[in-house]
Design a protein around this motif. Structure first.
Motif, PDB file in Angstrom:
ATOM      1  N   LEU A  59       4.943   6.981 -13.765  1.00 52.06           N
ATOM      2  CA  LEU A  59       4.254   7.423 -12.564  1.00 52.06           C
ATOM      3  C   LEU A  59       3.111   6.475 -12.233  1.00 52.06           C
ATOM      4  O   LEU A  59       2.915   6.116 -11.085  1.00 52.06           O
ATOM      5  CB  LEU A  59       3.726   8.844 -12.760  1.00 52.06           C
ATOM      6  CG  LEU A  59       4.786   9.913 -12.923  1.00 52.06           C
ATOM      7  CD1 LEU A  59       4.128  11.249 -13.222  1.00 52.06           C
ATOM      8  CD2 LEU A  59       5.649  10.017 -11.683  1.00 52.06           C
ATOM      9  N   THR A  60       2.380   6.055 -13.227  1.00 52.09           N
ATOM     10  CA  THR A  60       1.285   5.116 -13.011  1.00 52.09           C
ATOM     11  C   THR A  60       1.821   3.761 -12.553  1.00 52.09           C
ATOM     12  O   THR A  60       1.275   3.143 -11.642  1.00 52.09           O
ATOM     13  CB  THR A  60       0.474   4.945 -14.303  1.00 52.09           C
ATOM     14  OG1 THR A  60       0.061   6.226 -14.740  1.00 52.09           O
ATOM     15  CG2 THR A  60      -0.729   4.080 -14.077  1.00 52.09           C
ATOM     16  N   VAL A  61       2.886   3.307 -13.173  1.00 51.13           N
ATOM     17  CA  VAL A  61       3.487   2.030 -12.791  1.00 51.13           C
ATOM     18  C   VAL A  61       4.011   2.107 -11.362  1.00 51.13           C
ATOM     19  O   VAL A  61       3.838   1.176 -10.578  1.00 51.13           O
ATOM     20  CB  VAL A  61       4.615   1.659 -13.777  1.00 51.13           C
ATOM     21  CG1 VAL A  61       5.395   0.463 -13.289  1.00 51.13           C
ATOM     22  CG2 VAL A  61       4.039   1.399 -15.145  1.00 51.13           C
ATOM     23  N   PHE A  62       4.647   3.232 -11.004  1.00 50.13           N
ATOM     24  CA  PHE A  62       5.171   3.384  -9.648  1.00 50.13           C
ATOM     25  C   PHE A  62       4.045   3.355  -8.618  1.00 50.13           C
ATOM     26  O   PHE A  62       4.168   2.717  -7.579  1.00 50.13           O
ATOM     27  CB  PHE A  62       5.956   4.688  -9.530  1.00 50.13           C
ATOM     28  CG  PHE A  62       6.532   4.918  -8.176  1.00 50.13           C
ATOM     29  CD1 PHE A  62       7.645   4.207  -7.763  1.00 50.13           C
ATOM     30  CD2 PHE A  62       5.964   5.829  -7.318  1.00 50.13           C
ATOM     31  CE1 PHE A  62       8.179   4.411  -6.508  1.00 50.13           C
ATOM     32  CE2 PHE A  62       6.486   6.040  -6.069  1.00 50.13           C
ATOM     33  CZ  PHE A  62       7.597   5.327  -5.655  1.00 50.13           C
ATOM     34  N   GLU A  63       2.937   4.028  -8.908  1.00 49.57           N
ATOM     35  CA  GLU A  63       1.813   4.026  -7.973  1.00 49.57           C
ATOM     36  C   GLU A  63       1.208   2.626  -7.829  1.00 49.57           C
ATOM     37  O   GLU A  63       0.859   2.203  -6.723  1.00 49.57           O
ATOM     38  CB  GLU A  63       0.759   5.018  -8.442  1.00 49.57           C
ATOM     39  CG  GLU A  63       1.210   6.459  -8.323  1.00 49.57           C
ATOM     40  CD  GLU A  63       0.286   7.412  -9.032  1.00 49.57           C
ATOM     41  OE1 GLU A  63      -0.686   6.954  -9.656  1.00 49.57           O
ATOM     42  OE2 GLU A  63       0.556   8.618  -8.975  1.00 49.57           O
ATOM     43  N   TRP A  69       2.877  -3.570  -3.266  1.00 44.39           N
ATOM     44  CA  TRP A  69       3.790  -3.785  -2.136  1.00 44.39           C
ATOM     45  C   TRP A  69       3.050  -3.624  -0.810  1.00 44.39           C
ATOM     46  O   TRP A  69       3.272  -4.380   0.129  1.00 44.39           O
ATOM     47  CB  TRP A  69       4.969  -2.827  -2.230  1.00 44.39           C
ATOM     48  CG  TRP A  69       6.007  -3.101  -1.212  1.00 44.39           C
ATOM     49  CD1 TRP A  69       6.297  -2.352  -0.111  1.00 44.39           C
ATOM     50  CD2 TRP A  69       6.900  -4.219  -1.154  1.00 44.39           C
ATOM     51  NE1 TRP A  69       7.300  -2.917   0.607  1.00 44.39           N
ATOM     52  CE2 TRP A  69       7.687  -4.067  -0.015  1.00 44.39           C
ATOM     53  CE3 TRP A  69       7.094  -5.331  -1.972  1.00 44.39           C
ATOM     54  CZ2 TRP A  69       8.665  -4.992   0.329  1.00 44.39           C
ATOM     55  CZ3 TRP A  69       8.062  -6.236  -1.627  1.00 44.39           C
ATOM     56  CH2 TRP A  69       8.830  -6.067  -0.484  1.00 44.39           C
ATOM     57  N   ALA A  70       2.150  -2.638  -0.735  1.00 39.81           N
ATOM     58  CA  ALA A  70       1.373  -2.439   0.487  1.00 39.81           C
ATOM     59  C   ALA A  70       0.465  -3.631   0.750  1.00 39.81           C
ATOM     60  O   ALA A  70       0.303  -4.060   1.900  1.00 39.81           O
ATOM     61  CB  ALA A  70       0.547  -1.163   0.377  1.00 39.81           C
ATOM     62  N   ARG A  71      -0.105  -4.215  -0.285  1.00 44.76           N
ATOM     63  CA  ARG A  71      -0.971  -5.382  -0.111  1.00 44.76           C
ATOM     64  C   ARG A  71      -0.164  -6.588   0.356  1.00 44.76           C
ATOM     65  O   ARG A  71      -0.608  -7.361   1.210  1.00 44.76           O
ATOM     66  CB  ARG A  71      -1.682  -5.703  -1.416  1.00 44.76           C
ATOM     67  CG  ARG A  71      -2.646  -6.866  -1.270  1.00 44.76           C
ATOM     68  CD  ARG A  71      -3.405  -7.107  -2.519  1.00 44.76           C
ATOM     69  NE  ARG A  71      -4.496  -6.130  -2.576  1.00 44.76           N
ATOM     70  CZ  ARG A  71      -5.395  -6.073  -3.535  1.00 44.76           C
ATOM     71  NH1 ARG A  71      -5.320  -6.909  -4.543  1.00 44.76           N
ATOM     72  NH2 ARG A  71      -6.349  -5.199  -3.506  1.00 44.76           N
ATOM     73  N   LEU A  72       1.031  -6.761  -0.201  1.00 42.82           N
ATOM     74  CA  LEU A  72       1.878  -7.892   0.191  1.00 42.82           C
ATOM     75  C   LEU A  72       2.366  -7.780   1.631  1.00 42.82           C
ATOM     76  O   LEU A  72       2.474  -8.771   2.333  1.00 42.82           O
ATOM     77  CB  LEU A  72       3.074  -8.015  -0.753  1.00 42.82           C
ATOM     78  CG  LEU A  72       2.778  -8.497  -2.168  1.00 42.82           C
ATOM     79  CD1 LEU A  72       4.038  -8.435  -3.011  1.00 42.82           C
ATOM     80  CD2 LEU A  72       2.219  -9.899  -2.142  1.00 42.82           C
ATOM     81  N   GLY A  74       0.853  -6.009   3.984  1.00 40.56           N
ATOM     82  CA  GLY A  74      -0.254  -5.841   4.918  1.00 40.56           C
ATOM     83  C   GLY A  74      -0.394  -4.424   5.438  1.00 40.56           C
ATOM     84  O   GLY A  74      -1.174  -4.165   6.340  1.00 40.56           O
ATOM     85  N   ARG A  75       0.334  -3.482   4.842  1.00 41.53           N
ATOM     86  CA  ARG A  75       0.235  -2.085   5.263  1.00 41.53           C
ATOM     87  C   ARG A  75      -0.740  -1.346   4.353  1.00 41.53           C
ATOM     88  O   ARG A  75      -0.958  -1.733   3.212  1.00 41.53           O
ATOM     89  CB  ARG A  75       1.586  -1.393   5.190  1.00 41.53           C
ATOM     90  CG  ARG A  75       2.594  -1.994   6.094  1.00 41.53           C
ATOM     91  CD  ARG A  75       3.894  -1.268   5.935  1.00 41.53           C
ATOM     92  NE  ARG A  75       4.932  -1.903   6.745  1.00 41.53           N
ATOM     93  CZ  ARG A  75       6.199  -1.625   6.663  1.00 41.53           C
ATOM     94  NH1 ARG A  75       6.623  -0.740   5.797  1.00 41.53           N
ATOM     95  NH2 ARG A  75       7.073  -2.238   7.434  1.00 41.53           N
ATOM     96  N   LYS A  76      -1.277  -0.257   4.864  1.00 45.03           N
ATOM     97  CA  LYS A  76      -2.150   0.565   4.044  1.00 45.03           C
ATOM     98  C   LYS A  76      -1.281   1.498   3.187  1.00 45.03           C
ATOM     99  O   LYS A  76      -0.293   2.042   3.665  1.00 45.03           O
ATOM    100  CB  LYS A  76      -3.092   1.398   4.906  1.00 45.03           C
ATOM    101  CG  LYS A  76      -4.122   0.561   5.622  1.00 45.03           C
ATOM    102  CD  LYS A  76      -5.098   1.421   6.336  1.00 45.03           C
ATOM    103  CE  LYS A  76      -6.147   0.542   7.009  1.00 45.03           C
ATOM    104  NZ  LYS A  76      -7.180   1.344   7.639  1.00 45.03           N
ATOM    105  N   PRO A  77      -1.664   1.677   1.913  1.00 41.58           N
ATOM    106  CA  PRO A  77      -0.875   2.594   1.071  1.00 41.58           C
ATOM    107  C   PRO A  77      -0.978   4.029   1.571  1.00 41.58           C
ATOM    108  O   PRO A  77      -2.021   4.448   2.036  1.00 41.58           O
ATOM    109  CB  PRO A  77      -1.479   2.456  -0.317  1.00 41.58           C
ATOM    110  CG  PRO A  77      -2.797   1.800  -0.124  1.00 41.58           C
ATOM    111  CD  PRO A  77      -2.766   1.081   1.178  1.00 41.58           C
ATOM    112  N   ALA A  78       0.132   4.731   1.458  1.00 43.59           N
ATOM    113  CA  ALA A  78       0.178   6.112   1.948  1.00 43.59           C
ATOM    114  C   ALA A  78      -0.491   7.060   0.980  1.00 43.59           C
ATOM    115  O   ALA A  78      -0.651   6.853  -0.153  1.00 43.59           O
ATOM    116  CB  ALA A  78       1.624   6.529   2.137  1.00 43.59           C
TER     117      ALA A  78
END
Length: 78
Positions: A59-63, A69-72, A74-78
């Protein structure tokens, strides 16, 4: 203790009990059917320990992967 670590802790206790039961059964010289059942339960309990720890850590790794992925992208994490 955090809630997500309770299930892996229970799995470890069950695994230790299963392996102890297997060794006691081997020491007592149980028949082949009982030995097969004891060895199978010990092996499956070992797998359960691995999978519950993987789930608790995953769960920690997935988060973290979601944040990367959001940083790459350019999106904000949900």
């Amino acid at each position: 203790m955090k809630l997500k670590w309770i299930l892996p802790a229970v799995a470890v206790v069950v695994c230790v009990a299963a392996w102890a039961g297997m060794f006691v059964g081997l020491y007592l010289g149980v028949d082949l059917k009982a030995r097969t059942v004891l060895v199978t339960l010990a092996a499956l309990s070992g797998e359960a320990v691995l999978w519950t720890f993987a789930a608790a850590l995953g769960l920690t790794v997935f988060e973290a992967r979601r944040r990367i992925w959001a940083r790459l992208t350019g999106r904000k994490p949900a």
